[in-house]
Design a protein around this motif. Structure first.
Motif, PDB file in Angstrom:
ATOM      1  N   ASP A 176      31.720  13.376 -17.046  1.00  0.00           N
ATOM      2  CA  ASP A 176      31.407  13.465 -18.471  1.00  0.00           C
ATOM      3  C   ASP A 176      31.444  14.903 -18.951  1.00  0.00           C
ATOM      4  O   ASP A 176      31.347  15.843 -18.165  1.00  0.00           O
ATOM      5  CB  ASP A 176      30.080  12.802 -18.827  1.00  0.00           C
ATOM      6  N   VAL A 177      31.632  15.032 -20.253  1.00  0.00           N
ATOM      7  CA  VAL A 177      31.585  16.308 -20.945  1.00  0.00           C
ATOM      8  C   VAL A 177      30.657  16.083 -22.125  1.00  0.00           C
ATOM      9  O   VAL A 177      30.829  15.123 -22.882  1.00  0.00           O
ATOM     10  CB  VAL A 177      32.985  16.746 -21.430  1.00  0.00           C
ATOM     11  N   ILE A 178      29.670  16.971 -22.277  1.00  0.00           N
ATOM     12  CA  ILE A 178      28.626  16.774 -23.280  1.00  0.00           C
ATOM     13  C   ILE A 178      28.524  18.017 -24.157  1.00  0.00           C
ATOM     14  O   ILE A 178      28.488  19.135 -23.649  1.00  0.00           O
ATOM     15  CB  ILE A 178      27.272  16.483 -22.595  1.00  0.00           C
ATOM     16  N   GLN A 179      28.456  17.785 -25.478  1.00  0.00           N
ATOM     17  CA  GLN A 179      28.395  18.890 -26.429  1.00  0.00           C
ATOM     18  C   GLN A 179      27.416  18.523 -27.546  1.00  0.00           C
ATOM     19  O   GLN A 179      27.512  17.448 -28.138  1.00  0.00           O
ATOM     20  CB  GLN A 179      29.793  19.111 -27.007  1.00  0.00           C
ATOM     21  N   PRO A 180      26.452  19.402 -27.851  1.00  0.00           N
ATOM     22  CA  PRO A 180      25.538  19.115 -28.963  1.00  0.00           C
ATOM     23  C   PRO A 180      26.283  19.066 -30.292  1.00  0.00           C
ATOM     24  O   PRO A 180      27.237  19.815 -30.512  1.00  0.00           O
ATOM     25  CB  PRO A 180      24.567  20.295 -28.953  1.00  0.00           C
ATOM     26  N   VAL A 181      25.837  18.178 -31.173  1.00  0.00           N
ATOM     27  CA  VAL A 181      26.375  18.135 -32.530  1.00  0.00           C
ATOM     28  C   VAL A 181      25.651  19.230 -33.310  1.00  0.00           C
ATOM     29  O   VAL A 181      24.422  19.175 -33.455  1.00  0.00           O
ATOM     30  CB  VAL A 181      26.152  16.754 -33.183  1.00  0.00           C
ATOM     31  N   PRO A 182      26.370  20.243 -33.796  1.00  0.00           N
ATOM     32  CA  PRO A 182      25.711  21.364 -34.468  1.00  0.00           C
ATOM     33  C   PRO A 182      25.263  21.010 -35.887  1.00  0.00           C
ATOM     34  O   PRO A 182      25.774  20.073 -36.497  1.00  0.00           O
ATOM     35  CB  PRO A 182      26.786  22.441 -34.493  1.00  0.00           C
ATOM     36  N   GLU A 183      24.323  21.796 -36.382  1.00  0.00           N
ATOM     37  CA  GLU A 183      23.859  21.611 -37.759  1.00  0.00           C
ATOM     38  C   GLU A 183      24.969  21.963 -38.749  1.00  0.00           C
ATOM     39  O   GLU A 183      25.159  21.287 -39.751  1.00  0.00           O
ATOM     40  CB  GLU A 183      22.626  22.481 -38.007  1.00  0.00           C
ATOM     41  N   THR A 184      25.697  23.026 -38.454  1.00  0.00           N
ATOM     42  CA  THR A 184      26.830  23.416 -39.288  1.00  0.00           C
ATOM     43  C   THR A 184      28.044  23.607 -38.384  1.00  0.00           C
ATOM     44  O   THR A 184      27.913  23.899 -37.202  1.00  0.00           O
ATOM     45  CB  THR A 184      26.553  24.734 -40.048  1.00  0.00           C
ATOM     46  N   ALA A 185      29.216  23.455 -38.976  1.00  0.00           N
ATOM     47  CA  ALA A 185      30.455  23.578 -38.213  1.00  0.00           C
ATOM     48  C   ALA A 185      31.403  24.535 -38.913  1.00  0.00           C
ATOM     49  O   ALA A 185      31.302  24.753 -40.132  1.00  0.00           O
ATOM     50  CB  ALA A 185      31.120  22.206 -38.070  1.00  0.00           C
ATOM     51  N   ALA A 186      32.320  25.094 -38.172  1.00  0.00           N
ATOM     52  CA  ALA A 186      33.315  26.011 -38.719  1.00  0.00           C
ATOM     53  C   ALA A 186      34.409  25.278 -39.491  1.00  0.00           C
ATOM     54  O   ALA A 186      35.237  25.903 -40.129  1.00  0.00           O
ATOM     55  CB  ALA A 186      33.923  26.846 -37.591  1.00  0.00           C
ATOM     56  N   ASN A 187      34.414  23.933 -39.408  1.00  0.00           N
ATOM     57  CA  ASN A 187      35.392  23.124 -40.139  1.00  0.00           C
ATOM     58  C   ASN A 187      34.707  21.868 -40.659  1.00  0.00           C
ATOM     59  O   ASN A 187      33.561  21.586 -40.296  1.00  0.00           O
ATOM     60  CB  ASN A 187      36.602  22.776 -39.279  1.00  0.00           C
ATOM     61  N   SER A 188      35.382  21.127 -41.476  1.00  0.00           N
ATOM     62  CA  SER A 188      34.795  19.911 -42.069  1.00  0.00           C
ATOM     63  C   SER A 188      35.343  18.638 -41.418  1.00  0.00           C
ATOM     64  O   SER A 188      35.224  17.562 -41.998  1.00  0.00           O
ATOM     65  CB  SER A 188      35.058  19.896 -43.578  1.00  0.00           C
ATOM     66  N   HIS A 224      34.509   7.933 -26.081  1.00  0.00           N
ATOM     67  CA  HIS A 224      34.066   9.022 -26.955  1.00  0.00           C
ATOM     68  C   HIS A 224      32.804   8.494 -27.623  1.00  0.00           C
ATOM     69  O   HIS A 224      32.853   7.489 -28.349  1.00  0.00           O
ATOM     70  CB  HIS A 224      35.164   9.337 -27.967  1.00  0.00           C
ATOM     71  N   VAL A 225      31.678   9.149 -27.379  1.00  0.00           N
ATOM     72  CA  VAL A 225      30.371   8.581 -27.709  1.00  0.00           C
ATOM     73  C   VAL A 225      29.543   9.544 -28.554  1.00  0.00           C
ATOM     74  O   VAL A 225      29.520  10.754 -28.291  1.00  0.00           O
ATOM     75  CB  VAL A 225      29.594   8.265 -26.404  1.00  0.00           C
ATOM     76  N   HIS A 226      28.822   8.989 -29.529  1.00  0.00           N
ATOM     77  CA  HIS A 226      27.789   9.728 -30.253  1.00  0.00           C
ATOM     78  C   HIS A 226      26.455   9.248 -29.698  1.00  0.00           C
ATOM     79  O   HIS A 226      26.066   8.096 -29.898  1.00  0.00           O
ATOM     80  CB  HIS A 226      27.882   9.470 -31.747  1.00  0.00           C
ATOM     81  N   ILE A 275      29.810  13.048 -26.574  1.00  0.00           N
ATOM     82  CA  ILE A 275      30.035  12.862 -25.139  1.00  0.00           C
ATOM     83  C   ILE A 275      31.386  12.190 -24.925  1.00  0.00           C
ATOM     84  O   ILE A 275      31.749  11.267 -25.655  1.00  0.00           O
ATOM     85  CB  ILE A 275      28.926  11.988 -24.523  1.00  0.00           C
ATOM     86  N   VAL A 276      32.089  12.660 -23.913  1.00  0.00           N
ATOM     87  CA  VAL A 276      33.247  11.942 -23.412  1.00  0.00           C
ATOM     88  C   VAL A 276      32.893  11.550 -21.983  1.00  0.00           C
ATOM     89  O   VAL A 276      32.644  12.405 -21.133  1.00  0.00           O
ATOM     90  CB  VAL A 276      34.539  12.790 -23.446  1.00  0.00           C
ATOM     91  N   ASP A 277      32.779  10.250 -21.749  1.00  0.00           N
ATOM     92  CA  ASP A 277      32.520   9.696 -20.423  1.00  0.00           C
ATOM     93  C   ASP A 277      33.829   9.146 -19.884  1.00  0.00           C
ATOM     94  O   ASP A 277      34.535   8.428 -20.589  1.00  0.00           O
ATOM     95  CB  ASP A 277      31.513   8.543 -20.499  1.00  0.00           C
ATOM     96  N   ILE A 278      34.124   9.469 -18.643  1.00  0.00           N
ATOM     97  CA  ILE A 278      35.334   8.972 -18.000  1.00  0.00           C
ATOM     98  C   ILE A 278      34.927   8.205 -16.746  1.00  0.00           C
ATOM     99  O   ILE A 278      34.184   8.729 -15.909  1.00  0.00           O
ATOM    100  CB  ILE A 278      36.294  10.125 -17.620  1.00  0.00           C
ATOM    101  N   PHE A 279      35.385   6.987 -16.646  1.00  0.00           N
ATOM    102  CA  PHE A 279      35.076   6.123 -15.506  1.00  0.00           C
ATOM    103  C   PHE A 279      36.366   5.776 -14.775  1.00  0.00           C
ATOM    104  O   PHE A 279      37.378   5.496 -15.403  1.00  0.00           O
ATOM    105  CB  PHE A 279      34.416   4.822 -15.980  1.00  0.00           C
ATOM    106  N   ARG A 280      36.293   5.772 -13.458  1.00  0.00           N
ATOM    107  CA  ARG A 280      37.414   5.289 -12.644  1.00  0.00           C
ATOM    108  C   ARG A 280      37.006   3.957 -12.038  1.00  0.00           C
ATOM    109  O   ARG A 280      35.882   3.808 -11.545  1.00  0.00           O
ATOM    110  CB  ARG A 280      37.773   6.283 -11.536  1.00  0.00           C
TER     111      ARG A 280
END
Length: 149
Positions: A133-145, A103-105, A117-122
């Motif tokens: 891998d699964v990649i998601q931008p870190v948003p400026e605001t979030a629906a939760n804290s 689990h990576v920033h 990012i979640v990188d998975i290696f075999r």
């Protein structure tokens, strides 16, 4: 329980622990391989230092990255040229069987919010042979804290 059966139970218990200890050692060794690979490749951008961790092939499941070991070399060269200040901070390491997940920033520049990012290696025989891998931008605001990390 009579003494004979009790004695057999005591002898059998340590033997049963041996496979579990070997499995734990393999999981820890696999984690070390992936952590060293990730540091060398994605933080230092040093393909030669990272390449020692590849098996005889490298199957890439990220649709935007080229397949194979040479494909990874090209991908790393692209990152080095495009994002020379990029840095990846590993927040968690998980291992299960022949898989290691990180689990990576990831940040392209130090001031960026970055990507989660979640990188998975075999691995096979202690060498990396496959990646998802699964990649998601870190948003400026979030629906939760709760935060992403």
């Amino acid at each position: 329980m009579d003494r004979r059966r009790f004695g057999l139970a005591l002898v059998a218990a340590p033997v049963a622990a041996v496979p579990a200890m070997a499995a734990d050692a393999t999981l820890e060794a696999n984690k070390k391989v992936v952590l060293d690979f990730y540091e060398k490749a994605l933080n230092q951008r040093d393909f030669e230092a990272a390449a020692k961790h590849f098996g005889d092939r490298y199957i890439q499941h990220n649709p935007t990255a080229p397949d194979g070991i040479e494909g990874f070399r090209r991908f790393l060269a692209f990152l080095k040229e495009r994002n020379p200040n990029g840095r990846n901070e590993i927040k968690r390491v998980l291992a299960d069987g022949d898989l290691v997940a990180l689990h990576v920033h990831s940040r392209r520049e130090p001031a960026d919010r970055g990507l989660a990012i979640v990188d998975i290696f075999r691995l096979e025989a202690g060498k990396i042979v496959e990646h998802w891998d699964v990649i998601q931008p870190v948003p400026e605001t979030a629906a939760n804290s709760n935060g992403m990390f």
